[in-house]
Design a protein around this motif. Structure first.
Motif, PDB file in Angstrom:
ATOM      1  N   GLY A   1       0.790  -1.213   0.000  1.00 28.08           N
ATOM      2  CA  GLY A   1       0.000   0.000   0.000  1.00 28.08           C
ATOM      3  C   GLY A   1       0.825   1.267   0.000  1.00 28.08           C
ATOM      4  O   GLY A   1       0.519   2.218  -0.711  1.00 28.08           O
TER       5      GLY A   1
ATOM      6  N   SER B   1       2.315   1.861  -3.438  1.00 27.86           N
ATOM      7  CA  SER B   1       1.254   2.179  -4.413  1.00 27.86           C
ATOM      8  C   SER B   1       0.826   3.635  -4.274  1.00 27.86           C
ATOM      9  O   SER B   1       0.515   4.302  -5.250  1.00 27.86           O
ATOM     10  CB  SER B   1      -0.003   1.336  -4.186  1.00 27.86           C
TER      11      SER B   1
ATOM     12  N   HIS C   1       0.666   4.424   8.370  1.00 27.43           N
ATOM     13  CA  HIS C   1      -0.199   3.737   7.398  1.00 27.43           C
ATOM     14  C   HIS C   1      -1.067   2.674   8.054  1.00 27.43           C
ATOM     15  O   HIS C   1      -2.071   2.266   7.483  1.00 27.43           O
ATOM     16  CB  HIS C   1       0.662   3.095   6.304  1.00 27.43           C
TER      17      HIS C   1
ATOM     18  N   GLN D   1      -4.669   7.507   9.588  1.00 27.86           N
ATOM     19  CA  GLN D   1      -5.603   7.220   8.487  1.00 27.86           C
ATOM     20  C   GLN D   1      -7.031   7.675   8.802  1.00 27.86           C
ATOM     21  O   GLN D   1      -7.734   8.153   7.919  1.00 27.86           O
ATOM     22  CB  GLN D   1      -5.648   5.699   8.234  1.00 27.86           C
TER      23      GLN D   1
ATOM     24  N   ARG E   1      -1.867  -9.120   0.445  1.00 24.92           N
ATOM     25  CA  ARG E   1      -0.541  -9.652   0.773  1.00 24.92           C
ATOM     26  C   ARG E   1      -0.751 -10.790   1.758  1.00 24.92           C
ATOM     27  O   ARG E   1      -1.737 -10.798   2.503  1.00 24.92           O
ATOM     28  CB  ARG E   1       0.323  -8.591   1.457  1.00 24.92           C
TER      29      ARG E   1
ATOM     30  N   LYS F   1      -5.082  -9.834   7.440  1.00 20.30           N
ATOM     31  CA  LYS F   1      -5.995  -9.596   6.313  1.00 20.30           C
ATOM     32  C   LYS F   1      -7.250 -10.461   6.375  1.00 20.30           C
ATOM     33  O   LYS F   1      -8.127 -10.360   5.516  1.00 20.30           O
ATOM     34  CB  LYS F   1      -5.255  -9.824   4.979  1.00 20.30           C
TER      35      LYS F   1
ATOM     36  N   LEU G   1       0.149 -10.649  -9.118  1.00 18.72           N
ATOM     37  CA  LEU G   1      -0.217 -10.533 -10.527  1.00 18.72           C
ATOM     38  C   LEU G   1       0.461  -9.294 -11.088  1.00 18.72           C
ATOM     39  O   LEU G   1       0.723  -8.349 -10.341  1.00 18.72           O
ATOM     40  CB  LEU G   1      -1.731 -10.355 -10.658  1.00 18.72           C
TER      41      LEU G   1
ATOM     42  N   ASP H   1      -7.232  -2.969   9.436  1.00 21.64           N
ATOM     43  CA  ASP H   1      -6.415  -2.481   8.320  1.00 21.64           C
ATOM     44  C   ASP H   1      -6.361  -0.968   8.421  1.00 21.64           C
ATOM     45  O   ASP H   1      -7.392  -0.342   8.713  1.00 21.64           O
ATOM     46  CB  ASP H   1      -7.091  -2.883   6.996  1.00 21.64           C
ATOM     47  N   GLY H   2      -5.168  -0.400   8.171  1.00 19.48           N
ATOM     48  CA  GLY H   2      -5.066   1.060   8.212  1.00 19.48           C
ATOM     49  C   GLY H   2      -6.100   1.673   7.285  1.00 19.48           C
ATOM     50  O   GLY H   2      -6.921   2.502   7.692  1.00 19.48           O
ATOM     51  N   MET H   3      -6.057   1.265   5.996  1.00 17.30           N
ATOM     52  CA  MET H   3      -7.039   1.756   5.029  1.00 17.30           C
ATOM     53  C   MET H   3      -7.643   0.607   4.241  1.00 17.30           C
ATOM     54  O   MET H   3      -8.816   0.342   4.292  1.00 17.30           O
ATOM     55  CB  MET H   3      -6.355   2.762   4.077  1.00 17.30           C
ATOM     56  N   ASN H   4      -6.835  -0.098   3.485  1.00 20.58           N
ATOM     57  CA  ASN H   4      -7.169  -1.119   2.492  1.00 20.58           C
ATOM     58  C   ASN H   4      -7.403  -0.455   1.135  1.00 20.58           C
ATOM     59  O   ASN H   4      -8.513  -0.049   0.786  1.00 20.58           O
ATOM     60  CB  ASN H   4      -8.368  -1.997   2.869  1.00 20.58           C
ATOM     61  N   LEU H   5      -6.305  -0.367   0.393  1.00 19.37           N
ATOM     62  CA  LEU H   5      -6.366   0.297  -0.909  1.00 19.37           C
ATOM     63  C   LEU H   5      -7.024  -0.581  -1.960  1.00 19.37           C
ATOM     64  O   LEU H   5      -7.573  -0.072  -2.940  1.00 19.37           O
ATOM     65  CB  LEU H   5      -4.950   0.671  -1.362  1.00 19.37           C
TER      66      LEU H   5
ATOM     67  N   GLU I   1      -9.194   0.543  -5.127  1.00 25.23           N
ATOM     68  CA  GLU I   1      -8.775   0.215  -6.499  1.00 25.23           C
ATOM     69  C   GLU I   1      -9.903  -0.534  -7.214  1.00 25.23           C
ATOM     70  O   GLU I   1     -10.150  -0.324  -8.408  1.00 25.23           O
ATOM     71  CB  GLU I   1      -7.491  -0.633  -6.463  1.00 25.23           C
TER      72      GLU I   1
HETATM   73  C1  GDG Z   1      -0.438  -0.706   4.158  1.00 29.43           C
HETATM   74  C2  GDG Z   1      -1.523  -0.803   5.233  1.00 29.43           C
HETATM   75  C3  GDG Z   1      -2.886   0.842   3.958  1.00 29.43           C
HETATM   76  C4  GDG Z   1      -2.226  -6.447  -4.195  1.00 29.43           C
HETATM   77  N1  GDG Z   1      -2.150  -7.572  -4.934  1.00 29.43           N
HETATM   78  C5  GDG Z   1      -1.341  -7.297  -5.970  1.00 29.43           C
HETATM   79  C6  GDG Z   1      -0.926  -5.979  -5.870  1.00 29.43           C
HETATM   80  N2  GDG Z   1      -1.476  -5.482  -4.776  1.00 29.43           N
HETATM   81  C7  GDG Z   1      -1.316  -4.099  -4.325  1.00 29.43           C
HETATM   82  C8  GDG Z   1      -2.672  -3.454  -4.345  1.00 29.43           C
HETATM   83  C9  GDG Z   1      -2.546  -2.371  -3.298  1.00 29.43           C
HETATM   84  C10 GDG Z   1      -1.465  -2.900  -2.372  1.00 29.43           C
HETATM   85  O1  GDG Z   1      -0.853  -4.023  -3.011  1.00 29.43           O
HETATM   86  C11 GDG Z   1      -2.038  -3.389  -1.059  1.00 29.43           C
HETATM   87  O2  GDG Z   1      -2.439  -2.271  -0.319  1.00 29.43           O
HETATM   88  P1  GDG Z   1      -3.353  -2.362   0.975  1.00 29.43           P
HETATM   89  O3  GDG Z   1      -3.737  -0.996   1.357  1.00 29.43           O
HETATM   90  O4  GDG Z   1      -4.532  -3.207   0.656  1.00 29.43           O
HETATM   91  O5  GDG Z   1      -2.487  -3.108   2.082  1.00 29.43           O
HETATM   92  P2  GDG Z   1      -0.958  -3.057   2.700  1.00 29.43           P
HETATM   93  O6  GDG Z   1       0.032  -3.526   1.705  1.00 29.43           O
HETATM   94  O7  GDG Z   1      -1.032  -3.828   3.954  1.00 29.43           O
HETATM   95  O8  GDG Z   1      -0.667  -1.506   3.000  1.00 29.43           O
HETATM   96  C12 GDG Z   1      -2.881  -0.530   4.617  1.00 29.43           C
HETATM   97  C13 GDG Z   1      -1.705   1.002   3.033  1.00 29.43           C
HETATM   98  O9  GDG Z   1      -0.468   0.674   3.673  1.00 29.43           O
HETATM   99  C14 GDG Z   1      -1.601   2.417   2.493  1.00 29.43           C
HETATM  100  O10 GDG Z   1      -1.537   3.346   3.516  1.00 29.43           O
HETATM  101  O11 GDG Z   1      -4.062   0.973   3.196  1.00 29.43           O
HETATM  102  O12 GDG Z   1      -3.876  -0.574   5.606  1.00 29.43           O
HETATM  103  O13 GDG Z   1      -1.504  -2.092   5.846  1.00 29.43           O
HETATM  104  O14 GDG Z   1      -2.127  -1.173  -3.868  1.00 29.43           O
HETATM  105  O15 GDG Z   1      -2.902  -3.001  -5.653  1.00 29.43           O
HETATM  106  N3  GDG Z   1      -0.121  -5.391  -6.769  1.00 29.43           N
HETATM  107  C15 GDG Z   1       0.295  -6.158  -7.824  1.00 29.43           C
HETATM  108  N4  GDG Z   1      -0.055  -7.470  -7.965  1.00 29.43           N
HETATM  109  C16 GDG Z   1      -0.880  -8.069  -7.080  1.00 29.43           C
HETATM  110  O16 GDG Z   1      -1.196  -9.252  -7.225  1.00 29.43           O
HETATM  111  N5  GDG Z   1       1.087  -5.592  -8.760  1.00 29.43           N
END
Ligand code: GDG
Length: 494
Positions: free
Chosen positions: A31, A34, A168, A199, A281, A286, A358, A380-384, A388
């Motif tokens: 996240g 991204s 985050h 957040q 992840r 999660k 992916l 979860d802080g946010m869950n992007l 998305e």
């Molecule tokens: C931390 C906080 C907070 C997922 N599968 C694939 C892939 N992704 C990308 C998604 C998204 C990112 O990974 C996951 O973001 P999340 O926000 O869901 O979760 P965390 O990684 O835990 O992030 C969270 C974030 O920071 C931002 O502040 O929201 O709460 O824990 O962007 O698209 N990317 C690719 N292939 C995949 O299979 N390329």
């Protein structure tokens, strides 16, 4: 012009040795990257962080990998012991589980704290070497909560730099935070920043509650959403800044010919089925096993769902070197095996399980193809991923089932179907509700969610944060440099 300096544990890519003098560069998934990478690519600036390998950093491959990034990259080196005690240890065996309310998963090993401080000091040194007094220094996330204190302890004029921080992940309520052996030292360190961003309102509330309880005598002045703490003759601003996504890039990507074709192929592989997507992840926060159990319960109690729904669960490998993550993967594998073993027919397999990341096109094709997103973090802080998914629903269809404990629930709650991830039966009922929801209702809800995600996007997030920090420490509120560049990371040979 103020320069933006981003400081985070990891750089947006990982270097890895692929043999003698051969290095690979892999974009990081997560996240933080991204969200922050498109901002720095647009504005320019500097990113200070660790490139993911323990020991000496190979300068040639690093320089080549970052040549076209559009911003400067400053690597911070970690030894193997530091990686183990600071990164795997304090960050991921203490703070990560505790801040996700999973205190039973914590390993409060005393040796981890000195390592955490020591590595934070190294990041502070990197800031001192690279920052100018007018720079906007923005430190990110739970690995680096001690950086401001380390900077202030260094007797240099640079310790007067205005320092800002964004968390985050969630901030826990007092009853959970109170378990942390270093609770006072950590809060003291956080209060050395000038601006602390969280957040959600809930995280701000929890943080202020902890400050009041752990540091009696500290004054907190609140007016609406604006909070100021007076501490050691300084004022620290506290606010919530819900992180967003680069909406246009997801929407345009989802509309592209390549993604459209891929998503059509995906749909065509599951005729007469609604597709439900989980994408995370590999992480015990999660709620992946809970989600699978809910799906199993729905198939058990609602036979009409059989042969009519497929759950596509993507699990991106992450922190697999940590034994707990490895065991956790085993649990997911067994549950998937159990569901598929019990319910599959000759023409239908209920769970499609991918244990790999992916590529972006494929991820977007999944967002576009799936009728329901099923995202159930325990916290979860946010869950992007939730945002998305909405951005990629260019046909304005699709239902979102979302954990009430994801930060995104605060913004999406009228229209997402909120669930308690600890309540398997309620989640199962909600799957059925989403499955049966009329196209008209899905559209009304999705339109509103898309409006919100489009408006409060990642650039809105960064602007709100920079505005809040614009006048700190006598800094002028001059606009930041804006420009567009491109950041392509390639595999390189030394
Ligand atoms: C931390 C906080 C907070 C997922 N599968 C694939 C892939 N992704 C990308 C998604 C998204 C990112 O990974 C996951 O973001 P999340 O926000 O869901 O979760 P965390 O990684 O835990 O992030 C969270 C974030 O920071 C931002 O502040 O929201 O709460 O824990 O962007 O698209 N990317 C690719 N292939 C995949 O299979 N390329």
């Amino acid at each position: 012009m103020n320069r933006l300096i981003i400081v985070s544990n990891r750089l947006p890519f990982a270097l890895d040795s692929a043999g003698t003098d051969l290095w690979t560069v892999t974009p990081a998934v997560g996240g933080l990257v991204s969200a922050v990478e498109p901002v720095l690519r647009e504005r320019g600036g500097t990113w200070i962080g660790w490139p993911g390998i323990a020991g000496k950093i190979p300068q040639g491959p690093l320089a080549e990998a970052t040549r076209d990034a559009g911003y400067n990259v400053v690597p911070v080196a970690l030894s193997e012991t530091e990686r183990d005690e600071f990164y795997y240890g304090y960050s991921n065996e203490v703070i990560w589980p505790l801040f996700h309310d999973l205190q039973n998963f914590c390993n409060f090993e005393p040796a981890y704290w000195p390592a955490y401080k020591q590595v934070n000091e190294r990041y502070a040194d990197a800031i001192i070497r690279n920052a100018q007094p007018d720079d906007f220094i923005w430190v990110h996330d739970y690995h680096l909560m001690y950086v401001a204190q380390a900077l202030r302890e260094r007797s240099t004029s640079r310790n007067r730099l205005a320092l800002t921080f964004f968390l985050h992940i969630p901030f826990p309520p007092y009853d959970i935070f109170a378990k942390l052996p270093q609770q006072r030292r950590l809060l003291h360190a956080l209060l050395q920043f000038d601006l602390l961003g969280f957040q959600t309102r809930r995280d701000v509330r929890n943080f202020l509650q902890c400050v009041r309880r752990v540091m009696p005598g500290t004054k907190v002045l609140s007016r609406g959403d604006t909070h100021v703490i007076r501490f050691e003759k300084r004022k620290i601003r506290i606010g919530h800044f819900p992180i967003g996504i680069d909406f246009d890039s997801f929407e345009n990507g989802a509309k592209s010919e390549a993604v459209t074709q891929r998503s059509q192929r995906l749909r065509a592989s599951f005729p007469d089925c609604q597709l439900m997507l989980g994408s995370d992840r590999l992480d015990y926060s999660k709620g992946i096993p809970e989600r699978l159990r809910a799906f199993r319960d729905a198939l058990e109690r609602y036979p009409e769902m059989r042969s009519r729904v497929v759950l596509i669960q993507i699990v991106v490998p992450s922190r697999v070197e940590i034994p707990r993550y490895h065991e956790f993967k085993g649990r997911i594998d067994r549950l998937v095996g159990d569901i598929n073993g019990r319910f599959s027919t000759s023409t239908w397999v209920p769970v499609q399980y991918h244990f790999r990341g992916l590529d972006r096109e494929d991820l977007l094709a999944h967002y576009r193809a799936c009728d329901i997103a099923f995202l159930t973090p325990l916290k979860d802080g946010m869950n992007l991923v939730a945002k998305e998914y909405c951005a990629c629903r260019t046909d304005e269809d699709g239902a979102l089932i979302l954990s009430q404990f994801a930060g995104a629930a605060e913004q999406l709650k009228p229209d997402a179907l909120l669930v308690n991830p600890y309540d398997v039966e309620q989640m199962a009922d909600t799957i059925v509700k989403a499955f049966r929801m009329s196209p008209a209702e899905r559209t009304v809800r999705m339109k509103r969610m898309r409006r919100m995600v489009r408006k409060e996007n990642v650039f809105w997030w960064v602007d709100s944060f920079l505005k809040a920090g614009a006048t700190l420490g006598g800094r002028s509120s001059r606009a930041f440099e804006k420009r567009r560049g491109s950041a392509t990371l390639q595999s390189v040979k030394a």
